[in-house]
Design an enzyme around this catalytic site. Structure first.
Site, PDB file in Angstrom:
ATOM      1  N   LYS A 179     -47.556  38.944  42.807  1.00 20.14           N
ATOM      2  CA  LYS A 179     -46.185  39.389  43.101  1.00 20.14           C
ATOM      3  C   LYS A 179     -45.833  40.655  42.325  1.00 20.14           C
ATOM      4  CE  LYS A 179     -44.259  37.784  39.077  1.00 20.14           C
ATOM      5  NZ  LYS A 179     -43.167  38.311  38.211  1.00 20.14           N
ATOM      6  N   THR A 236     -38.939  39.533  42.369  1.00 20.76           N
ATOM      7  CA  THR A 236     -39.614  40.664  41.734  1.00 20.76           C
ATOM      8  C   THR A 236     -39.588  41.912  42.599  1.00 20.76           C
ATOM      9  OG1 THR A 236     -41.093  39.000  40.796  1.00 20.76           O
ATOM     10  CG2 THR A 236     -41.679  41.288  40.434  1.00 20.76           C
TER      11      THR A 236
END
Length: 319
Positions: A179, A236
């Site tokens: 991520k 994120t």
């Protein structure tokens, strides 16, 4: 009787984690690399938004015993810390990424060095400053030992911090590592003015790459539809507090990587993770075009415009 938990690493995440564990009723020993004055009723510089309660002891001396050990140091330094941790307690990796020298995930490093000890990983969409302030948060605790994962979920959950037990640590660690790479890509798209559509496409196609990686490395693709995958990706790749997203945004604006890193005092995990994860994917013959593009951009071998052209001209297929 309260359990005794050691948190190794007094960065923002280590401090936030210590605060949360203390709220759950445990006694916390927080190891800091630097010598610190007694921080009781004070704050620590990495996260000065919340005072440190008396149930947290902060020291630059490694603990000699603990019931559980949480490793909150950056992954690239974790191996060097392991010889100094107490010798028997279960180890919970709270760092994310792939070790650049070995191409191993955190739990693979723990299994290599301490093959007979219980291991687990904590992951999910967690900004440290929000956990420190006790904002509502959900996370995952993953271990091959289902009883350990469930026990920690039960002991450490509170009214504003909900832990879900998981028995697929491979999938959880893949989500936590990758991520950050996709967040750099999403930031570059926004910084370069490519639009919200581009960012949404990066997130969704990134999830497809996560699923392929999980299958290729022996994990469960469904894990990536949960907190450690989709949840962490959304946070994120969109949150203004994301170090990886902000680095990508500056790259998209035309700034040089070394100049960006020189101005930072914290670790941006995706910079080291991208090339290591790309190599790991190649070893397992997994196609990861976004991770590959980010790797080449970070290495200076490709421009954002070239990466856009390559990604958008790939052969069409079914979703």
């Amino acid at each position: 009787m309260p359990i005794n938990i050691a948190v190794i690493g007094a960065g923002a995440w280590g401090i936030a984690l210590s605060l949360q564990i203390a709220r759950a009723g445990a006694n916390v020993y927080l190891w800091s690399r630097k010598e610190l004055p007694n921080p009781t009723n004070q704050t620590l510089s990495r996260l000065d938004c919340v005072p440190i309660p008396k149930t947290i002891t902060v020291s630059n001396q490694f603990p000699t015993q603990a019931d559980i050990i949480f490793l909150a140091v950056p992954l690239q330094y974790m191996r060097s810390i392991l010889p100094y941790v107490p010798p028997t307690a279960p180890l919970i990796a709270c760092c994310k990424g792939v070790e650049t020298t070995s191409l191993k995930f955190p739990l693979e490093i723990l299994e290599e060095i301490y093959p007979k000890r219980e291991h687990g990983a904590l992951s999910g969409p967690n900004f440290a400053h929000e956990v420190a302030k006790s904002y509502p948060t959900a996370s995952v605790i993953a271990s091959k030992n289902a009883e350990l994962a469930q026990e920690l979920a039960n002991k450490l959950s509170t009214s504003n911090f909900r832990l879900y037990a998981n028995t697929d640590p491979i999938g959880v660690e893949i989500g936590g590592a990758a991520k950050n790479v996709f967040a750099i890509a999403a930031g570059m798209a926004m910084g370069a003015g490519l639009g919200e559509n581009a960012r949404a496409s990066i997130i969704t196609r990134g999830i497809a790459e996560l699923s392929r990686l999980s299958t290729g490395l022996g994990g469960e693709p469904m894990t990536l539809s949960g907190l450690a995958g989709v949840g962490d990706m959304i946070l994120t790749c969109t949150g203004q507090g994301s170090r990886n997203y902000s680095l990508g945004f500056e790259l998209g604006q035309g700034k040089k990587l070394q100049d960006i890193l020189a101005q930072r005092t914290t670790v941006t995990e995706g910079v080291a993770t991208a090339p290591a994860l790309f190599q790991r994917a190649k070893q397992h013959h997994v196609n990861t075009p976004i991770i590959e593009a980010v790797t080449h951009i970070l290495n200076g071998n490709m421009t954002i415009q070239t990466a856009q052209n390559i990604l958008m001209s790939r052969p069409l297929g079914n979703e």
